[in-house]
Scaffold this active site. Structure first.
Site, PDB file in Angstrom:
ATOM      1  N   GLU A 117       0.816  -1.220   0.000  1.00  0.00           N
ATOM      2  CA  GLU A 117       0.000   0.000   0.000  1.00  0.00           C
ATOM      3  C   GLU A 117       0.848   1.268   0.000  1.00  0.00           C
ATOM      4  OE1 GLU A 117      -2.682  -3.159   1.843  1.00  0.00           O
ATOM      5  OE2 GLU A 117      -0.582  -2.544   2.084  1.00  0.00           O
ATOM      6  N   PHE A 175     -10.290  -6.921  15.898  1.00  0.00           N
ATOM      7  CA  PHE A 175      -9.239  -7.411  15.017  1.00  0.00           C
ATOM      8  C   PHE A 175      -8.868  -6.343  13.984  1.00  0.00           C
ATOM      9  CE2 PHE A 175      -8.273  -9.804  11.004  1.00  0.00           C
ATOM     10  CZ  PHE A 175      -7.040 -10.283  11.393  1.00  0.00           C
ATOM     11  N   GLN A 176      -7.600  -6.010  13.924  1.00  0.00           N
ATOM     12  CA  GLN A 176      -7.032  -5.038  12.987  1.00  0.00           C
ATOM     13  C   GLN A 176      -7.500  -3.597  13.241  1.00  0.00           C
ATOM     14  OE1 GLN A 176      -7.827  -6.663   8.984  1.00  0.00           O
ATOM     15  NE2 GLN A 176      -5.741  -7.485   8.976  1.00  0.00           N
ATOM     16  N   VAL A 183      15.837   9.147  -2.443  1.00  0.00           N
ATOM     17  CA  VAL A 183      16.537  10.050  -1.526  1.00  0.00           C
ATOM     18  C   VAL A 183      17.886   9.430  -1.166  1.00  0.00           C
ATOM     19  CG1 VAL A 183      16.498  10.869   0.862  1.00  0.00           C
ATOM     20  CG2 VAL A 183      14.531  11.221  -0.610  1.00  0.00           C
ATOM     21  N   PHE A 196      24.529   7.914   1.604  1.00  0.00           N
ATOM     22  CA  PHE A 196      24.366   9.274   2.122  1.00  0.00           C
ATOM     23  C   PHE A 196      24.414   9.275   3.641  1.00  0.00           C
ATOM     24  CE2 PHE A 196      22.469  13.501   2.568  1.00  0.00           C
ATOM     25  CZ  PHE A 196      23.078  14.164   1.524  1.00  0.00           C
TER      26      PHE A 196
END
Length: 577
Positions: free
Chosen positions: A49, A111-112, A381, A466
């Protein structure tokens, strides 16, 4: 009788939405089934997602239209949050459909269960729960209106069972499209700005993403003021092309010339930028700032005059008030410095006598040369965004998408998915870091499943590069940044994706040419130099001390070979000289 989900689809369709990015789940079944039956919306299936939200953000950034993503209850829509933060901070219109647990179970630790209204409040301009079918039309319309008018994220939370219910009254969907307005400062404020600009000799312009659509007006302004133009990263694609006043970028990823042009300014004119780094602003200059968001005025550096308005509308009224300047010493000095800086940087973007590992500058420069004139580039990035900022050339048709405000890893591939979905006939090139790519590695499968011919270039330096640089600047011995990578090209080939691994500079040109010409997704795994330094245009005393401490501590830690590798790079030699 149509379900609430059917009505939602109608409302989206009449407002120009043509696709929804997401991952199905039981609480979302009513919505996805309505998409299946509608024939008007496409379900763009992804493997995570977070990718759905990133893809929607890129879609909205490129099309300028509302983009939509969706997630099922609990962990499903929770995964949207990082991509939604990116969309919100990039100021693009995205609607998130967040399915929820059954409404009668809310508050029972079901639940969830999560509380989406609380979770998404910080990354949205609108977030609301639909508790009854009758609430759905108004809440959805308000959410869409907020997204397109405020250029931000709107979240509509809908318990799964409501998607399947029917309304007692009528729901007539009306188009929700962004309004077009003129927004500029009042005459008195513009006159004051003209007096300041007419009364000084050294003006420097700093432009950001708010300059989009005002390229010609910007150049006319610079010609009148004899002013060098510096751009922030998000302004790169709108400012640097066909621009005889361009002196490069400023900031942590920028050029010494951009930094110098700002530091030497008598007056700094900020146009449509919220450039965040205070250390790169001038100490004693007069500052005029133009921004469509009044709350942004003066929040990065003190301003002498704040002007609320769009850059386009403000310049149209300001330009006739300005007197053409004859003195161009400041401009010429800035242009000479930029030419020198540009030459120095371009000297690094070469095949260094077939030495390996390959210079990352060379990878970015070759990608720039081979890509099409209207290519969309996305970048992770970290070090990939540095090379993109310095070596990709914009031309008014190319686009550059990245997490430039939110600064999250793993955005290059999912942004590319959204870009390629929105523009299937356009070349899309993702500059991915090895760390960023492996965070959402499964999305390579999305390229196959959705038939998206994205070209992925992997800067494979076996490190969080980085982060290592940040450690070195702070005087810290690098730790926890090593990456044990697979052969990304071989993995891609196993998935059915074109894959090519490049370890020698002489092989890179052909590999990129073949990948870009391939009719389908492609991965080019380029082994790049780990110790190449992407240093900022100005090094502070603290950073110099930090680098010295890093050198001493690295030797004491028994890792002198790492320091030797660093010192022997061309960039490091320039610093030490």
């Amino acid at each position: 009788m149509a379900t609430i989900a059917d009505h939602v689809i109608d409302a989206l369709t009449v407002s120009g939405v043509r696709r929804v990015y997401g991952l199905p789940g039981d609480s979302l079944n009513g919505f996805t089934d309505a998409i299946r039956r509608s024939g008007d919306l496409r379900w763009e299936h992804v493997r995570h997602e977070e990718t759905a939200a990133f893809a929607a953000a890129a879609d909205a950034a490129l099309t300028g239209q509302l983009a939509v993503c969706a997630g099922s209850c609990g962990p499903g829509n929770l995964h949207l949050i990082n991509g939604l933060f990116d969309a919100q901070r990039s100021r693009v219109p995205v609607l998130a459909i967040a399915a929820h647990i059954p409404r009668t179970e809310i508050g029972s630790e079901y639940f969830q269960e999560t509380h989406p209204q609380d979770l998404f409040r910080e990354c949205s301009v609108y977030c609301e729960l639909v508790s009854t079918p009758e609430m759905a039309p108004r809440i959805l319309e308000m959410a869409m209106r907020a997204a397109v008018e405020e250029n931000g994220v709107a979240v509509v939370v809908i318990p799964g069972e409501i998607f399947l219910q029917r309304m007692t009254g009528a729901w007539t969907a009306r188009p929700v499209l962004p309004t077009q307005s003129v927004l500029r400062p009042d005459d008195e404020s513009l006159q004051r700005a003209a007096e300041i600009l007419n009364g000084c000799e050294r003006v420097t312009i700093l432009g950001g993403a708010g300059v989009a659509g005002s390229h010609d007006a910007l150049l006319q302004l610079a010609a009148t003021l004899q002013a060098p133009i510096v751009h922030a990263l998000r302004g790169k694609e709108f400012i640097e092309y066909d621009n005889p006043f361009d002196v490069g970028m400023t900031g942590l990823l920028g050029f010494a010339s951009g930094y110098k042009a700002i530091k030497e300014a008598e007056t700094l004119l900020m146009l449509g930028t919220d450039f965040p780094y205070q250390q790169f602003y001038p100490e004693a200059a007069t500052v005029i700032q133009v921004d469509i968001r009044g709350r942004n005025l003066g929040r990065r550096t003190p301003v002498d005059l704040g002007l609320r308005g769009t850059v386009k509308d403000t310049l149209a009224t300001l330009q006739p008030l300005l007197r053409p300047k004859q003195q161009r010493e400041h401009l010429d000095r800035s242009l000479r410095h930029y030419a020198k800086t540009r030459k120095s940087m371009d000297a690094l973007a070469v095949n260094d006598r077939d030495r390996s590992p390959i210079r990352p500058e060379y990878v970015a420069a070759l990608a720039d040369r081979i890509a099409t004139d209207d290519a969309v580039f996305t970048c992770d990035v970290g070090s990939p965004v540095v090379w993109a900022a310095r070596y990709l050339k914009m031309n008014g048709r190319r686009r550059l998408i990245g997490s430039f405000n939110h600064g999250t890893m793993a955005c290059a591939l999912p942004h590319a998915i959204g870009a390629q979905t929105a523009f299937p006939g356009r070349q899309v090139v993702a500059l991915a870091g090895d760390g960023g790519l492996t965070m959402l590695f499964g999305e390579l499968v999305t390229l196959i499943q959705n038939r998206l011919p994205v070209k992925v270039i992997v800067f494979n330096n076996s490190s969080l590069n980085f982060v290592e640089l940040e450690m070195k600047a702070a005087g810290i011995v690098t730790f926890g940044t090593d990456l044990v990578n697979p052969d990304f090209a071989a993995v891609a080939q196993a998935m059915g994706v074109f894959g090519r691994r490049v370890e020698q500079p002489g092989e890179l040109d052909q590999a990129l040419t073949d990948a870009f010409a391939y009719d389908g997704p492609a991965v080019v795994d380029v082994v790049t130099a780990r110790q190449e330094l992407s240093i900022p245009p100005a090094i502070t005393v603290e950073q110099a001390k930090g680098f010295s401490l890093y050198a001493i501590r690295t030797i004491l830690a028994g890792r002198a070979d790492e320091l030797l590798d660093l010192v022997t790079t061309n960039v490091a030699r320039r610093i030490l000289d």
